[in-house]
Design a protein around this motif. Structure first.
Motif, short mmCIF file in Angstrom:
data_model
loop_
_atom_site.label_atom_id
_atom_site.label_comp_id
_atom_site.label_asym_id
_atom_site.label_seq_id
_atom_site.Cartn_x
_atom_site.Cartn_y
_atom_site.Cartn_z
N THR A 49 -4.90 -2.16 -3.13
CA THR A 49 -5.24 -3.57 -3.28
C THR A 49 -4.83 -4.36 -2.06
N ASP A 50 -5.66 -5.33 -1.68
CA ASP A 50 -5.32 -6.34 -0.68
C ASP A 50 -5.48 -7.69 -1.35
N SER A 56 -9.25 -0.89 6.34
CA SER A 56 -9.00 -0.30 5.03
C SER A 56 -10.29 -0.16 4.22
N VAL A 80 -9.42 0.82 -0.28
CA VAL A 80 -9.17 -0.43 -1.01
C VAL A 80 -10.03 -0.46 -2.26
N LEU A 113 -10.01 -6.25 -3.42
CA LEU A 113 -9.82 -7.14 -2.28
C LEU A 113 -9.92 -8.57 -2.75
N ARG A 123 0.82 -1.20 0.00
CA ARG A 123 0.00 0.00 0.00
C ARG A 123 0.86 1.26 0.00
N ILE A 139 -7.76 -5.49 7.13
CA ILE A 139 -8.57 -5.45 5.91
C ILE A 139 -9.84 -4.63 6.14
N CYS A 170 -3.72 3.03 0.02
CA CYS A 170 -4.18 1.65 -0.07
C CYS A 170 -4.98 1.45 -1.34
#
Length: 347
Positions: free
Chosen positions: A56-57, A75, A81, A84, A48, A72, A54
């Motif tokens: 992408t996760d 965020s 985000v 995800l 991130r 998660i 931030c």
């Protein structure tokens, strides 16, 4: 203590956003040591911060801890985000509910990947449905490899069919049957007055009967928005392929059709060849790999599709537009990022 740690974490993130990529890496290393973050959480923060914010996760096949779930969810609630993915991850029912609540509150999330069994029960399916009813930003939803069954799609139907932004849906290998197909057809509206799917994946759902596929073919023929249809690894056979050929010829929008490994023969290929040769369509990609179709027929289809693309390019140039036909299209399918107008032959 936690408030102090949170303040320090925020300060590190602000500092990292103002410095170069190399410094950001060192900042994250210091951050992970000072806050005692797990290696994977630190890795998420590094990704991130390397971007400045931030975005992408993405975690695959891991058992997620409570701290990672909290990271998660925070965020998501911070609207930081965009993508995800917890594909194939193991998380408790309680933590899955926490993620769903975060999804419901997020205004930035555009793509959600829950592939490979994350949605493993009807209870989780209902939690996801509640989240989707509240969410307004998701454009792409991946549920490939989830044991939804028809009952699961019944639970999701209202949330999916009324979602204002959803354009791409992957329901491959979800153990769906004819009732699910009936509901999916409602997501393929025949006119532009209602938003609908542009990309649909129904790969590997062998429980769908001939009647179910026939119903889908009719919906595809009248859909005004569907551009990509992935039906690979279903036991379709030549009869269903013939129905799909009629649907493609009638469709005003379908550009990509994936029929890999669907039990087709030269009979189906000849029908598609006649269609491409004699009727103008929007079709750009036809995947016929892993079928009992001769290389000669596949090559003829490929050549005709390529000729059609060249003609489109010439027409564009004749109207003073030097862009290729692919470049004119604002929306690019998620499943075929390098799609071209051709018959795909896999050897």
């Amino acid at each position: 203590i936690w408030q102090q740690q949170l303040a320090r974490q925020t300060a590190w993130r602000v500092s990292a956003a103002r410095c170069g990529a190399g410094t950001r890496t060192r900042v994250v290393e210091t951050l992970s040591r000072s806050l005692h973050l797990s290696p994977r959480t630190a890795s998420l923060d590094q990704h991130r911060l390397a971007s400045g914010f931030c975005r992408t996760d993405q975690i695959t096949g891991e058992s997620l801890s409570g701290a990672e779930i909290k990271d998660i969810c925070d965020s998501l609630k911070e609207n930081s985000v965009r993508l995800l993915s917890v594909r194939g991850c193991q998380l408790s029912d309680r933590d899955f509910g926490r993620v769903c609540r975060g999804v419901a509150e997020s205004h930035s999330l555009a793509q959600l990947n829950l592939n490979l069994g994350v949605v493993s029960s009807i209870g989780r399916t209902k939690q996801l449905a509640d989240a989707l009813r509240a969410n307004r930003s998701i454009q792409t939803l991946f549920l490939h490899g989830s044991p939804l069954l028809d009952a699961g799609l019944v639970a999701l139907n209202t949330a999916l069919s009324t979602h204002p932004s959803l354009v791409s849906l992957d329901l491959g290998d979800c153990m769906l049957g004819d009732e699910a197909v009936r509901l999916i057809c409602g997501m393929l509206p025949p006119d532009g007055a209602k938003s609908g799917l542009r990309e649909l994946t129904l790969s590997a759902n062998p429980a769908i009967s001939t009647n179910g596929w026939a119903r889908l073919a009719v919906a595809v023929a009248h859909s005004s928005q569907l551009r990509v249809l992935n039906l690979d690894y279903n036991p379709l056979g030549d009869q269903i392929a013939g129905m799909l050929a009629v649907a493609v010829a009638s469709s005003r929008s379908l550009e990509v059709l994936d029929l890999e490994g669907t039990g087709l023969t030269n009979q189906s290929a000849q029908i598609f060849l006649d269609m491409v040769e004699n009727y103008p369509t929007c079709l750009r990609v036809l995947v016929l790999a892993e079928n009992a179709i001769s290389p000669e027929l596949q090559q003829q289809i490929s050549d005709l599709l390529s000729e059609g693309e060249e003609e489109d390019d010439k027409d564009g140039e004749a109207h003073g537009n030097a862009q290729s036909s692919r470049e004119k299209i604002a929306w690019v399918p998620h499943s075929t990022p390098q799609a071209q107008r051709q018959c795909c032959i896999h050897k």
